[in-house]
Design an enzyme around this catalytic site. Structure first.
Site, PDB file in Angstrom:
ATOM      1  N   ASP A  44      58.457  22.273   5.109  1.00 47.92           N
ATOM      2  CA  ASP A  44      57.473  21.018   5.251  1.00 47.92           C
ATOM      3  C   ASP A  44      57.015  20.600   3.910  1.00 47.92           C
ATOM      4  O   ASP A  44      57.281  21.224   2.995  1.00 47.92           O
ATOM      5  CB  ASP A  44      56.556  21.492   6.107  1.00 47.92           C
ATOM      6  CG  ASP A  44      55.441  20.490   6.370  1.00 47.92           C
ATOM      7  OD1 ASP A  44      55.529  19.365   6.794  1.00 47.92           O
ATOM      8  OD2 ASP A  44      54.167  20.781   6.388  1.00 47.92           O
ATOM      9  N   ASP A  77      53.343  18.487   3.204  1.00 51.78           N
ATOM     10  CA  ASP A  77      51.929  18.554   3.261  1.00 51.78           C
ATOM     11  C   ASP A  77      51.600  19.986   3.364  1.00 51.78           C
ATOM     12  O   ASP A  77      51.901  20.559   4.435  1.00 51.78           O
ATOM     13  CB  ASP A  77      51.178  17.723   4.019  1.00 51.78           C
ATOM     14  CG  ASP A  77      51.127  16.245   3.616  1.00 51.78           C
ATOM     15  OD1 ASP A  77      50.521  16.323   2.508  1.00 51.78           O
ATOM     16  OD2 ASP A  77      51.816  15.331   4.213  1.00 51.78           O
ATOM     17  N   ASP A 131      53.266  25.015   7.538  1.00 52.40           N
ATOM     18  CA  ASP A 131      51.661  25.360   7.407  1.00 52.40           C
ATOM     19  C   ASP A 131      51.011  24.858   8.652  1.00 52.40           C
ATOM     20  O   ASP A 131      49.788  25.368   8.716  1.00 52.40           O
ATOM     21  CB  ASP A 131      51.179  24.766   6.211  1.00 52.40           C
ATOM     22  CG  ASP A 131      50.905  23.268   6.367  1.00 52.40           C
ATOM     23  OD1 ASP A 131      49.680  23.019   6.374  1.00 52.40           O
ATOM     24  OD2 ASP A 131      51.843  22.601   6.560  1.00 52.40           O
TER      25      ASP A 131
END
Length: 271
Positions: A54, A56, A215
């Site tokens: 990922d 961000d 996250d």
């Protein structure tokens, strides 16, 4: 250690336990146990073919910038009677989600207005990111580990393309990633598995030999639904919240000993 039924042996063992528990904290004991438990979690992937990331909150600690932009702009339009949103509200309702879904949250009866609001918010984010974006600790150590083994890699994100390209460029990873897959490129973004399945297709790798770094709850759910192990980063989201999405392991950052214990075991299995 051999323990007999004699009183002296039992007393010696009791004294030994007392010394250990006095000198080693409960948190340290749990950490050692968790490292041992995590060691084999990625070993089944050998030989490893790819790592998917990922963007961000996974490559960089960008959530504070997103939170600031949302807080300021929502307050400007009088959302929540002008009371600023909290970080907890951001984590629960915004972080990791696809922009069309966020637009519907704030403008359920006017999607075009919601999307225009988000375009302006993303422009504000990019201004902030240009000056303040920093990598997650240990990112370049893991980057080298991946490059040294010739593994394939892709960035998989719900972020708009201008955001994703800017962050990847600022971090110096434009030449590292062999593909960048957006939620907008798929029928469904995260938490659906589509973006991660598309990454496997583009890289021509198997889900049985690939793991994911994420996250957010949304991202972890997408990876799990795509059939791959997910290392969840506790960058900003609470551990208990991330655990609801069933990550394979949770790590603080890419310097976390739990990650490197798992990668070392994976190397051994693939040798």
């Amino acid at each position: 250690m051999t323990v007999s039924s004699g009183d002296n042996s039992v007393e010696r063992l009791s004294s030994y336990i007392d010394v250990v528990t006095e000198t080693v904290t409960p948190d340290a004991i749990l950490d050692l146990l968790f490292k041992g438990a995590c060691k084999d979690l990625l070993a089944k992937l050998a030989p490893l073919e790819a790592v998917l990331f990922d963007v961000d909150g996974t490559l960089c600690d960008s959530d504070p910038l997103h939170y600031y932009a949302f807080r300021e702009m929502l307050q400007e339009i009088g959302y929540n009677d002008g009371v600023p949103i909290t970080e907890d509200f951001f984590v629960q309702n915004i972080a990791g989600k696809h922009n069309p879904d966020i637009a519907l949250l704030f403008f359920p009866d006017d999607l075009p207005r919601g999307m225009k609001f988000l375009e302006d918010k993303e422009a504000m984010f990019r201004r902030l990111a240009s000056e303040q974006l920093k990598p997650i600790d240990g990112l370049y150590k893991l980057k080298k580990w991946i490059e040294d083994r010739g593994l394939k890699r892709a960035a998989v994100t719900n972020a708009p393309r201008p955001n994703a390209e800017l962050m990847i460029s600022i971090l110096g990873l434009s030449d590292f990633f062999q593909a960048v897959i957006l939620g907008d490129d798929c029928e469904h973004g995260k938490p659906y598995p589509d973006p991660y399945l598309k990454a496997l297709e583009i890289l021509k790798v198997s889900k049985d030999h690939t793991f994911i770094c994420e996250d957010s709850v949304s991202g972890i759910k997408a990876g799990v639904a795509a059939g791959m192990p997910v290392a969840g980063l506790t960058t900003r989201n609470p551990e208990q919240l991330l655990l609801t999405a069933n990550p394979t392991l949770l790590i603080k950052d890419y310097d976390d000993p739990k990650l490197w214990a798992a990668l070392e075991e994976l190397d051994k299995k693939g040798a």
